[in-house]
Design a protein around this motif. Structure first.
Motif, PDB file in Angstrom:
ATOM      1  N   SER A   1       1.906  -7.299   3.292  1.00  0.00           N
ATOM      2  CA  SER A   1       1.231  -6.378   3.321  1.00  0.00           C
ATOM      3  C   SER A   1       1.528  -5.373   2.155  1.00  0.00           C
ATOM      4  O   SER A   1       2.632  -5.245   1.879  1.00  0.00           O
ATOM      5  CB  SER A   1       1.997  -5.733   4.757  1.00  0.00           C
ATOM      6  OG  SER A   1       1.651  -6.235   5.547  1.00  0.00           O
ATOM      7  N   VAL A   2       0.392  -5.121   1.546  1.00  0.00           N
ATOM      8  CA  VAL A   2       0.670  -4.215   0.366  1.00  0.00           C
ATOM      9  C   VAL A   2       0.582  -2.476   0.538  1.00  0.00           C
ATOM     10  O   VAL A   2      -0.238  -2.110   1.328  1.00  0.00           O
ATOM     11  CB  VAL A   2      -0.578  -4.593  -0.905  1.00  0.00           C
ATOM     12  CG1 VAL A   2      -0.295  -3.895  -2.150  1.00  0.00           C
ATOM     13  CG2 VAL A   2      -0.548  -6.215  -0.949  1.00  0.00           C
ATOM     14  N   VAL A   3       1.570  -1.955   0.100  1.00  0.00           N
ATOM     15  CA  VAL A   3       1.765  -0.417   0.022  1.00  0.00           C
ATOM     16  C   VAL A   3       1.898  -0.022  -1.163  1.00  0.00           C
ATOM     17  O   VAL A   3       2.139  -0.692  -2.297  1.00  0.00           O
ATOM     18  CB  VAL A   3       2.944  -0.009   1.046  1.00  0.00           C
ATOM     19  CG1 VAL A   3       2.912  -0.505   2.350  1.00  0.00           C
ATOM     20  CG2 VAL A   3       4.218  -0.611   0.517  1.00  0.00           C
ATOM     21  N   ASN A   4       1.784   1.487  -1.171  1.00  0.00           N
ATOM     22  CA  ASN A   4       1.713   1.952  -2.855  1.00  0.00           C
ATOM     23  C   ASN A   4       2.717   2.919  -2.720  1.00  0.00           C
ATOM     24  O   ASN A   4       2.663   3.923  -1.989  1.00  0.00           O
ATOM     25  CB  ASN A   4       0.304   2.698  -3.043  1.00  0.00           C
ATOM     26  CG  ASN A   4       0.237   3.133  -4.399  1.00  0.00           C
ATOM     27  OD1 ASN A   4       1.271   3.108  -5.158  1.00  0.00           O
ATOM     28  ND2 ASN A   4      -1.072   3.639  -4.758  1.00  0.00           N
TER      29      ASN A   4
ATOM     30  N   GLU B   1       1.059   3.295   4.458  1.00  0.00           N
ATOM     31  CA  GLU B   1      -0.347   2.776   4.634  1.00  0.00           C
ATOM     32  C   GLU B   1      -0.307   1.563   3.946  1.00  0.00           C
ATOM     33  O   GLU B   1       0.025   1.192   2.714  1.00  0.00           O
ATOM     34  CB  GLU B   1      -1.535   3.733   4.099  1.00  0.00           C
ATOM     35  CG  GLU B   1      -2.755   3.482   4.844  1.00  0.00           C
ATOM     36  CD  GLU B   1      -3.842   4.285   4.106  1.00  0.00           C
ATOM     37  OE1 GLU B   1      -5.033   4.264   4.162  1.00  0.00           O
ATOM     38  OE2 GLU B   1      -3.365   5.586   3.718  1.00  0.00           O
ATOM     39  N   ILE B   2      -1.177   0.571   4.548  1.00  0.00           N
ATOM     40  CA  ILE B   2      -1.148  -0.781   4.197  1.00  0.00           C
ATOM     41  C   ILE B   2      -2.532  -0.862   3.611  1.00  0.00           C
ATOM     42  O   ILE B   2      -3.641  -0.861   4.201  1.00  0.00           O
ATOM     43  CB  ILE B   2      -0.955  -1.957   5.049  1.00  0.00           C
ATOM     44  CG1 ILE B   2       0.225  -2.143   5.819  1.00  0.00           C
ATOM     45  CG2 ILE B   2      -1.569  -3.233   4.940  1.00  0.00           C
ATOM     46  CD1 ILE B   2       0.541  -2.665   7.122  1.00  0.00           C
ATOM     47  N   GLU B   3      -2.506  -1.090   2.172  1.00  0.00           N
ATOM     48  CA  GLU B   3      -3.964  -0.947   1.420  1.00  0.00           C
ATOM     49  C   GLU B   3      -4.476  -2.442   1.280  1.00  0.00           C
ATOM     50  O   GLU B   3      -5.561  -2.533   1.058  1.00  0.00           O
ATOM     51  CB  GLU B   3      -3.529  -0.562  -0.052  1.00  0.00           C
ATOM     52  CG  GLU B   3      -2.650   0.785   0.088  1.00  0.00           C
ATOM     53  CD  GLU B   3      -2.971   1.748  -1.258  1.00  0.00           C
ATOM     54  OE1 GLU B   3      -3.292   0.905  -2.298  1.00  0.00           O
ATOM     55  OE2 GLU B   3      -2.912   2.770  -1.108  1.00  0.00           O
ATOM     56  N   ALA B   4      -3.588  -3.411   1.496  1.00  0.00           N
ATOM     57  CA  ALA B   4      -4.311  -4.728   1.344  1.00  0.00           C
ATOM     58  C   ALA B   4      -3.404  -6.028   1.790  1.00  0.00           C
ATOM     59  O   ALA B   4      -2.137  -5.468   2.208  1.00  0.00           O
ATOM     60  CB  ALA B   4      -4.503  -5.177  -0.234  1.00  0.00           C
TER      61      ALA B   4
END
Lengths: 235, 235
Positions: free
Chosen positions: B216-219, B224-227
């Motif tokens: 789960s990609v966050v920034n 928020e999970i972006e990808a």
């Protein structure tokens, strides 16, 4: 703990918060440190009596507490009395593994799960045979490290599942395993030519299985895959 | 080994068997035992020069040997010269982890992978906080055990990824982890109420990632999970 006043306090709070108290649950994790039948029988009875007493305490104070659930494969295997118990949870029971063998719960022949690996190299000067299964296939579980027989990263069998005496996975890197004769053994390494296949029995069935997506089911020594079982995920 | 006559012998046999010899490949695994920049720079140059010399030996005997491939994240990070090299393989480089931090390759803030866990209990009398991430989520990799700072099963951060100083996963069972203050620290356990969430940095990014199906990609600190990245399987 069945005699701890907190048992009732927690139960009352659970119900007061609107939840449904369905029972009590124990796991005799300490049984993994045992290695004799006598000690395991005692641990099983201790687990049973403490859990049933907890349920009785709750019932005496108005909780229905229908479920009395026990766990641990070693105690499940050695229990002589299940009075008052409604559920037995014993996860490794269906496969067994080298840790259970070390505790005295099963024989090596009872272990029903293995990783099929291919010989990809050898270093005869070190007594090593290399296979394409490292800890990514076998897991890093070294649950036998503190048992009487340290099995390294697993016990090695031929392709049909027959144990190659004193051959273990002595070391494991990410993708490769190193087969070698157990330290102190008088045996020498059997002939395992490039491309031949071996089966590796796990220290811990749960940890090894979790490294894979599915099970290939075979029947006895036959190499034919009779079924493919998807692994249940989440924990 | 570039000066071993077997190098040429193996190359000749490969070609005689009808295969295509495309190059040479090395992995400076010994770099994981180092911990100073000087030693890592030397290891990187040693890896490079030995591998390039092997390619030159093969070329001097008529093999084209177009690919010269180096590996190991520590040497990739500290190399000062890549002359003659055509490929750099450094698997952990994209995430980093606590082992790399212990080798001196990255800061804690550079580690770009973590397991998000929820606090599910506490034993204040033991200084423990329990989370729903054990070795099934974190892996059993204890790669920092022999480093200067043993990080247990991982370093604990708050939900935004800010390190909670001296809080580590001191113990891990299959489904649960025990957070505690590192032995010898004067700190006390921060307030981590039931239901709060923490991020656990891994000893070994490869081993931890292999316990999961996707990323789960966050920034940054945003939840928020972006990808969602599927994990590539097989090895």
């Amino acid at each position: 703990k069945p005699d701890d006043p907190k048992l009732l306090e927690v139960a009352n709070r659970v119900v007061a918060a609107g939840a449904n108290l369905v029972g009590v649950l124990a796991h005799a994790g300490e049984s993994y440190g045992l290695s004799t039948a006598d000690a395991l029988v005692k641990a099983a009875e201790n687990e049973r009596s403490a859990t049933v007493r907890a349920a009785e305490t709750l019932r005496a104070h108005g909780h229905a507490c229908p479920i009395v659930s026990l766990g641990s494969t070693p105690t499940a295997h050695f229990t002589e009395n299940l009075e008052g118990v409604t559920e037995l949870r014993a996860g490794v029971y269906m496969f067994f593994d080298l840790v259970q063998h070390g505790v005295g719960v099963c024989g090596l022949d009872d272990i029903a799960i293995s990783v099929l690996a291919t010989v990809i190299g050898a270093k005869p000067e070190k007594g090593w045979v290399l296979v394409d299964a490292g800890w990514m296939a076998l897991s890093r579980d070294r649950g036998t490290a503190n048992q009487k027989h340290d099995q390294g990263y697993g016990v090695v069998c031929d392709e049909k599942g027959r144990v190659l005496e004193d051959v273990i996975v002595a070391q494991a890197s990410q993708e490769h395993g190193i087969l070698a004769i157990r330290a102190g053994s008088g045996k020498s390494m059997p002939d395992l030519p490039l491309g031949s296949r071996v089966r590796i029995l796990p220290n811990h069935a749960c940890a090894m299985a979790a490294q894979h997506d599915f099970y290939s089911v075979v029947n006895g020594e036959s190499p034919e895959i009779e079924a493919r079982w998807e692994r249940i995920r989440g924990w």
